[in-house]
Write a protein that holds these residues in place. Structure first.
Motif, short mmCIF file in Angstrom:
data_model
loop_
_atom_site.label_atom_id
_atom_site.label_comp_id
_atom_site.label_asym_id
_atom_site.label_seq_id
_atom_site.Cartn_x
_atom_site.Cartn_y
_atom_site.Cartn_z
N SER A 91 78.78 98.78 43.02
CA SER A 91 79.69 99.26 41.96
C SER A 91 81.10 99.54 42.50
CB SER A 91 79.11 100.51 41.31
OG SER A 91 78.88 101.50 42.30
N ILE A 92 81.21 99.90 43.77
CA ILE A 92 82.55 100.13 44.35
C ILE A 92 83.29 98.79 44.41
CG2 ILE A 92 83.83 101.06 46.31
CD1 ILE A 92 81.24 102.53 47.12
N ALA B 286 85.10 105.61 31.53
CA ALA B 286 84.69 105.27 32.90
C ALA B 286 84.16 103.84 32.93
CB ALA B 286 83.60 106.23 33.37
N PHE B 287 84.43 103.15 34.02
CA PHE B 287 83.94 101.78 34.15
C PHE B 287 82.41 101.79 34.26
CE2 PHE B 287 82.66 98.20 36.87
CZ PHE B 287 83.05 97.17 36.06
N SER B 288 81.88 102.71 35.02
CA SER B 288 80.42 102.85 35.11
C SER B 288 80.07 104.30 35.43
CB SER B 288 79.84 101.92 36.18
OG SER B 288 80.24 102.35 37.46
N LEU C 95 84.55 97.61 40.87
CA LEU C 95 85.83 98.16 40.38
C LEU C 95 87.00 97.50 41.11
CD1 LEU C 95 86.96 100.18 38.37
CD2 LEU C 95 87.11 101.83 40.22
N GLN C 96 86.80 97.18 42.38
CA GLN C 96 87.88 96.52 43.13
C GLN C 96 88.14 95.12 42.54
OE1 GLN C 96 88.07 97.94 46.93
NE2 GLN C 96 90.24 97.55 46.62
N PHE D 271 85.30 102.72 50.50
CA PHE D 271 86.26 103.73 50.03
C PHE D 271 87.61 103.50 50.72
CE2 PHE D 271 82.50 106.89 49.59
CZ PHE D 271 82.16 106.36 48.37
N VAL E 241 88.30 93.70 32.36
CA VAL E 241 86.85 93.92 32.19
C VAL E 241 86.70 95.38 31.83
CG1 VAL E 241 84.59 93.86 33.31
CG2 VAL E 241 86.33 92.19 33.95
N PRO E 242 86.40 95.69 30.56
CA PRO E 242 86.51 97.07 30.10
C PRO E 242 85.44 98.02 30.62
CG PRO E 242 85.72 95.64 28.33
CD PRO E 242 86.07 94.75 29.47
N ASP E 243 84.24 97.53 30.86
CA ASP E 243 83.19 98.45 31.32
C ASP E 243 82.13 97.71 32.11
OD1 ASP E 243 81.35 97.29 29.46
OD2 ASP E 243 82.28 98.51 27.88
N ALA E 244 81.21 98.49 32.67
CA ALA E 244 80.19 97.91 33.54
C ALA E 244 79.23 97.01 32.78
CB ALA E 244 79.42 99.03 34.24
N ALA E 245 79.02 97.30 31.50
CA ALA E 245 78.10 96.46 30.72
C ALA E 245 78.63 95.03 30.64
CB ALA E 245 77.92 97.05 29.32
N ARG F 241 88.39 92.11 51.10
CA ARG F 241 88.75 92.01 52.52
C ARG F 241 87.58 91.49 53.36
NH1 ARG F 241 93.28 96.71 53.48
NH2 ARG F 241 94.26 96.41 51.46
N TRP G 96 89.62 100.65 49.40
CA TRP G 96 90.25 101.00 48.13
C TRP G 96 91.52 101.84 48.37
CZ3 TRP G 96 89.37 99.90 42.98
CH2 TRP G 96 90.09 100.67 42.06
N ILE H 276 82.68 106.05 37.94
CA ILE H 276 83.62 105.17 38.62
C ILE H 276 84.68 104.68 37.64
CG2 ILE H 276 83.87 102.93 39.79
CD1 ILE H 276 81.24 103.37 41.11
N GLY H 277 85.92 104.76 38.04
CA GLY H 277 86.98 104.17 37.24
C GLY H 277 87.95 105.17 36.61
N ARG I 94 89.46 106.79 42.23
CA ARG I 94 88.62 106.38 41.09
C ARG I 94 87.12 106.48 41.36
NH1 ARG I 94 91.62 103.89 36.90
NH2 ARG I 94 93.80 104.09 37.45
N HIS I 95 86.73 107.11 42.43
CA HIS I 95 85.31 107.20 42.75
C HIS I 95 84.98 108.62 43.15
CE1 HIS I 95 81.54 106.82 44.91
NE2 HIS I 95 81.38 105.63 44.38
#
Lengths: 280, 87
Positions: free
Chosen positions: B44-45, A176-178, B48-49, A271, B62-66, B20, A274, A128-129, A153-154
């Motif tokens: 996780s979707i 990647a973000f995750s 990212l939003q 989705f 926020v650079p990453d999921a960690a 939303r 987004w 993701i990302g 991004r997914h």
């Protein structure tokens, strides 16, 4: 006009199941035609179904259940779209096949694909990302395949477990973000599925498909499926990627008034949210 | 880190707007409840939003999921991260 969206395979079972007449009716069909106990969420005694086949039957059954609920409150689809496993329940909503046939097909296809798991380990990976170019490169560089183009991004990467994990590691390095991976019994939506293509096709050929009474947009080429195209599509959709972003962009302009995700979870709605945010 | 009530409200409004969520008001979001899993039940979707929204509204990355796991622990944690990293 109501737009019904049928989602792909859920990642897990829900903890509690509905208790009503519609669900019980579907449970009867699942027991009889799949050897699957929808209430206990396990194969009936003596039936040999893999975990993923059970999850696939469950996913289709939940979409069929949601459809029944919508019909019961007077909501009928004017347009239908599908994502991956969602095709089976989507065909029912389009009146091209019956609930029984949908459940039989998903059960038989699932069992056929499970045989691939006896030879190799497969996985699905979810980066993701990253943008598409980076994900495609990571997949290509490691012998894996992009299986779902869900948003900008997914994505889902599919293939042999070792290849998917290497591709995910490359995605992680690329920023990647995750990333996450899930075991899978077959390399869904990849050319590797060609290994069982003849068997999948032979199963489909045993059934009859009628012209849809409600237009059904498929997620590979975004065309409206005809009865003659359905048998081949049910096989090809397992060998080719799902292009959800393209599908939703086409559906956005279809003039629908209400859009409903018909199944377990809210993945497609997220989705779409987004994609909408990027195209407003 | 002490965060202002105003920032808490801003974060809640950002969450509702970015995701939303139309059937909730800011007051209905628990400031200290987990956003993922329990609580709002985000995934996780959604994460990212929220990352994109935070960058757009507050200029905070926020650079990453960690790091996201810490940042998105609750509304208060998000507000604290924004307050600390805002440009």
């Amino acid at each position: 006009m109501n737009l019904w969206l049928f989602p792909g395979q859920p990642l897990q079972f829900v903890q509690s199941v509905p208790v009503d007449r519609e669900f019980e009716a579907l449970a009867v069909l699942c027991r009889k035609h799949c050897g699957y106990d929808l209430v206990k969420q396990q194969p009936v005694s003596g039936a040999c179904l893999s975990h993923h086949t059970c999850l696939q039957i469950y996913g289709v059954a939940m979409s069929l259940y949601c459809s029944r609920q919508l019909y019961n409150v007077g909501c009928n689809p004017g347009l239908i779209a599908e994502h991956s496993l969602g095709i089976y329940a989507a065909l029912v909503a389009a009146k091209s096949i019956s609930e029984q046939v949908a459940l039989e097909l998903v059960c038989r296809h699932g069992s056929c694909m499970f045989r691939m798991a006896s030879q190799k380990e497969y996985a699905l990976g979810c980066p993701i990302g990253l943008r598409v170019e980076a994900v495609e490169a990571a997949a290509r560089n490691n012998g894996a395949f992009v299986a779902n183009y869900n948003t900008s991004r997914h994505f889902l990467i599919s293939g042999e477990k070792v290849a998917v994990e290497a591709a995910l590691a490359e995605c992680q390095s690329a920023g990647a973000f995750s990333v996450s991976s899930y075991p899978c019994e077959a390399p869904l939506h990849t050319p590797l599925m060609a290994e069982v293509e003849p068997e999948l096709a032979a199963i489909v050929q045993e059934y009859r498909f009628t012209e849809p009474l409600v237009p059904l947009v498929e997620s590979i080429h975004q065309t409206r499926l005809t009865a003659s195209a359905m048998p081949a599509f049910l096989v090809q959709e397992l060998l080719q990627p799902v292009y959800w972003e393209r599908t939703w962009l086409k559906l956005r302009n279809s003039g629908f008034v209400r859009c409903t995700e018909v199944g377990s979870g809210k993945a497609l709605s997220k989705f779409n949210r987004w994609i909408d945010a990027e195209h407003e | 880190m002490i965060v202002s009530d105003e920032m808490i409200v801003q974060v809640k409004q950002m969450i509702l707007s970015a995701l939303r969520i139309e059937d909730m008001t800011p007051d209905e979001i628990d400031t200290d409840a987990p956003l993922f899993g329990e609580g709002l039940g985000l995934d996780s979707i959604d994460a990212l939003q929220l990352v994109v929204a935070m960058e757009k509204e507050f200029g905070v990355v926020v650079p990453d999921a960690a790091i996201g796991t810490t940042v998105f622990a609750s509304v208060r944690a998000m507000a604290a991260y924004i307050t600390e990293n805002r440009k």
